[in-house]
Design a protein around this motif. Sequence first.
Motif, mmCIF file in Angstrom:
data_model
loop_
_atom_site.group_PDB
_atom_site.id
_atom_site.type_symbol
_atom_site.label_atom_id
_atom_site.label_comp_id
_atom_site.label_asym_id
_atom_site.label_seq_id
_atom_site.Cartn_x
_atom_site.Cartn_y
_atom_site.Cartn_z
ATOM 1 N N HIS A 154 2.117 -2.516 25.691
ATOM 2 C CA HIS A 154 2.725 -2.626 24.463
ATOM 3 C C HIS A 154 1.872 -4.338 24.128
ATOM 4 N N LEU A 155 0.978 -4.607 24.091
ATOM 5 C CA LEU A 155 0.309 -6.187 23.874
ATOM 6 C C LEU A 155 -0.481 -5.392 23.409
ATOM 7 N N VAL A 156 -0.597 -6.862 21.828
ATOM 8 C CA VAL A 156 -1.201 -7.256 20.682
ATOM 9 C C VAL A 156 -0.829 -5.692 19.767
ATOM 10 N N ASN A 157 0.312 -5.934 18.907
ATOM 11 C CA ASN A 157 -0.007 -4.817 18.551
ATOM 12 C C ASN A 157 0.695 -4.719 17.160
ATOM 13 N N THR A 158 0.518 -3.576 15.943
ATOM 14 C CA THR A 158 0.249 -3.984 14.524
ATOM 15 C C THR A 158 1.889 -3.345 14.137
ATOM 16 N N TYR A 159 2.206 -3.829 13.279
ATOM 17 C CA TYR A 159 3.871 -4.463 12.881
ATOM 18 C C TYR A 159 3.593 -3.577 11.821
ATOM 19 N N GLY A 160 5.592 -3.102 11.307
ATOM 20 C CA GLY A 160 5.535 -3.065 9.909
ATOM 21 C C GLY A 160 7.085 -2.346 9.921
ATOM 22 N N ALA A 161 7.421 -2.514 8.657
ATOM 23 C CA ALA A 161 8.708 -1.451 8.305
ATOM 24 C C ALA A 161 9.159 -1.113 6.854
ATOM 25 N N PHE A 162 9.218 0.284 6.162
ATOM 26 C CA PHE A 162 9.825 0.524 5.074
ATOM 27 C C PHE A 162 8.304 0.685 4.338
ATOM 28 N N GLY A 163 7.197 1.405 4.306
ATOM 29 C CA GLY A 163 6.881 0.995 3.574
ATOM 30 C C GLY A 163 6.827 2.344 3.108
ATOM 31 N N SER A 164 8.006 3.697 2.940
ATOM 32 C CA SER A 164 8.400 4.594 1.996
ATOM 33 C C SER A 164 10.213 3.972 2.525
ATOM 34 N N ILE A 165 10.850 4.307 0.552
ATOM 35 C CA ILE A 165 12.048 4.427 0.997
ATOM 36 C C ILE A 165 12.386 5.073 0.428
ATOM 37 N N ARG A 222 0.736 -1.265 -0.189
ATOM 38 C CA ARG A 222 -0.104 0.080 0.212
ATOM 39 C C ARG A 222 1.171 1.208 -0.070
ATOM 40 N N GLY A 223 2.271 0.942 -0.166
ATOM 41 C CA GLY A 223 2.669 1.983 0.078
ATOM 42 C C GLY A 223 3.881 2.584 -0.754
ATOM 43 N N ASP A 224 4.970 2.377 -0.729
ATOM 44 C CA ASP A 224 5.780 3.965 -2.223
ATOM 45 C C ASP A 224 5.672 2.135 -3.343
ATOM 46 N N ARG A 225 5.640 3.639 -4.165
ATOM 47 C CA ARG A 225 5.027 2.366 -5.217
ATOM 48 C C ARG A 225 6.972 1.854 -6.168
ATOM 49 N N CYS A 226 7.900 2.057 -5.611
ATOM 50 C CA CYS A 226 8.742 0.762 -5.863
ATOM 51 C C CYS A 226 9.027 -0.266 -5.168
ATOM 52 N N TRP A 227 8.016 -0.346 -4.333
ATOM 53 C CA TRP A 227 7.307 -2.077 -3.969
ATOM 54 C C TRP A 227 7.005 -2.886 -5.059
ATOM 55 N N ARG A 228 5.722 -1.973 -5.846
ATOM 56 C CA ARG A 228 5.261 -2.656 -6.654
ATOM 57 C C ARG A 228 5.432 -2.676 -8.192
ATOM 58 N N ASP A 229 6.302 -2.012 -8.583
ATOM 59 C CA ASP A 229 7.611 -2.066 -9.450
ATOM 60 C C ASP A 229 8.854 -3.220 -9.035
ATOM 61 N N LEU A 230 8.662 -2.934 -8.498
ATOM 62 C CA LEU A 230 10.222 -4.167 -7.835
ATOM 63 C C LEU A 230 11.029 -4.091 -7.668
#
Length: 524
Positions: A325-336, A171-179
């Motif tokens: 800090h129980l049952v959190n949401t995670y993720g990393a580098f949505g944008s580069i 859902r984030g940076d376009r570069c993830w979708r165009d590899l």
Amino acid sequence: MDWFAAPDYWLSRLLVQRLLAGLYLIGFLAAAAQFRALIGADGMLPVPRFTARVPFRRAPGIFHLHYSDRFFAAVAWSGAALAAAVAAGLGDAVPLWASILLWAVLWVLYLSIVNVGQTWYSFGWESLLLEAGFLAAFLGNADTAPPTLVLWLLRWLLFRVEFGAGLIKLRGDRCWRDLTCLRYHHETQPMPGPLSWFFHHLPDPVHRAEVAANHFVQLVVPVCLLLPQPVATYAACAVVATQLWLVASGNFAWLNWLTIVLALAAVEPARLGLPVHTRTRPGAPVWYQVLVIALTVLIVVLSYWPVRNLVSRGQVMNRSFNRLHLVNTYGAFGSISRLRQEVVVEGTDEALLTPHTVWREYGFKGKPGDVRRLPRQYAPYHLRLDWLMWFAGISPTYAHPWFLPFVARLLAGDRATLRLLRHNPFPDTPPTHVRATLYLYRFTGWRELRETGAWWHRTALHEYLAPVDLTTLSRAGYRPPLGRPARPTRHVPLDRLRRPRPPRTEHPRHPSGPAQDHPGGPPE
């Protein structure tokens, strides 16, 4: 209750608990070594000032009851000692109730540190370590077989870590979708490692394959973790392989290692030809069964918020929905980041500044600085100042709360702050002035590396902080550490703190001659 126990997972439980305790040990050691300069009573973001304005209900922990640097050190070192003992097997040498209590103490101590850590402890892996440690407390010990429900809760945690990271990229940076993201990421990640230069120079088709494989492992494989065996075991192995690749490519504190530990909970050892414990264990006591069922209900209820976040178009990453800090949401580098901007900090011991003033650069342990220095491997240890300096290079806004206090401590020659650095160019007396310049960094190519021995090439962009002394900072409200009075020097007016200057290019130092400056023309 035959469904309650999973005796074939005894090795998985042993590895999860021992390795997780080892990561707690690293977390406590990092806290003990770095807290005085960062959050100590005289630090850049002091705990007493934080607890004075933030009530206990918003940041629960023992430091709301009492704080001193000596007490914090005692908590950190006690946590380190306890974590080392659990990693060595103490949890299996005591009764079941005592094992749960050991993990509860580790969790409370580290929660107390994280909840007063402010910006320095705002990373997703802090919440992940706390959530994993909370669940590990209910895995039991050698007195009973691993509970099936807790093993599934660990799988659910791993699913959220991986699937959340995959969705935020999609859902984030376009570069993830165009590899194409990995054309930049190995160079612009927060703290490159010793192999990052080589990863950056892999052929472009390999970079595209990396991104495609990442999407598969983070969007498809997590679903397989929730399927019956042997599918879950093979999915966990795929996660482990991907995380080891990330370990080799950069420094991400204990995030990758902790993800590996969580993956082990989904591995059924017999599926990989590993030994299965045949010793007969007594059934789990009723109180323990009730406790595990209550835990499961709690996690299911609290999962509403991260699930809602996962399915939302406005997904956020690394968010805690409660103060524990129980049952959190995670993720990393949505944008580069496409470009790497670094803040270079320098000082001088000259009282009067002139165009000929000699400036000497401070060296950081993990942050790129000297262009001829190969990045080092520090993970799973976490260099908090170095990570925040990366954010400072992206925007001064990220550094607003702590950067000028950091500069004040350099001007005062604060020992706790200098211990966070690799090189102090003023070992005898503190500098009279400190300044900061924003540089554009890029990896050199193969030819440049052979000819110059430099791993980086850097170009000065503009002045990040005009030269300041302690008098200037004191007038701006930034006080030096206690017991280190400001030295009388000429001060720079406050309206010059960010005066832009023309950029210049600094070529890598060649073995045959000095560097040359040419006049020229910027977060898991």
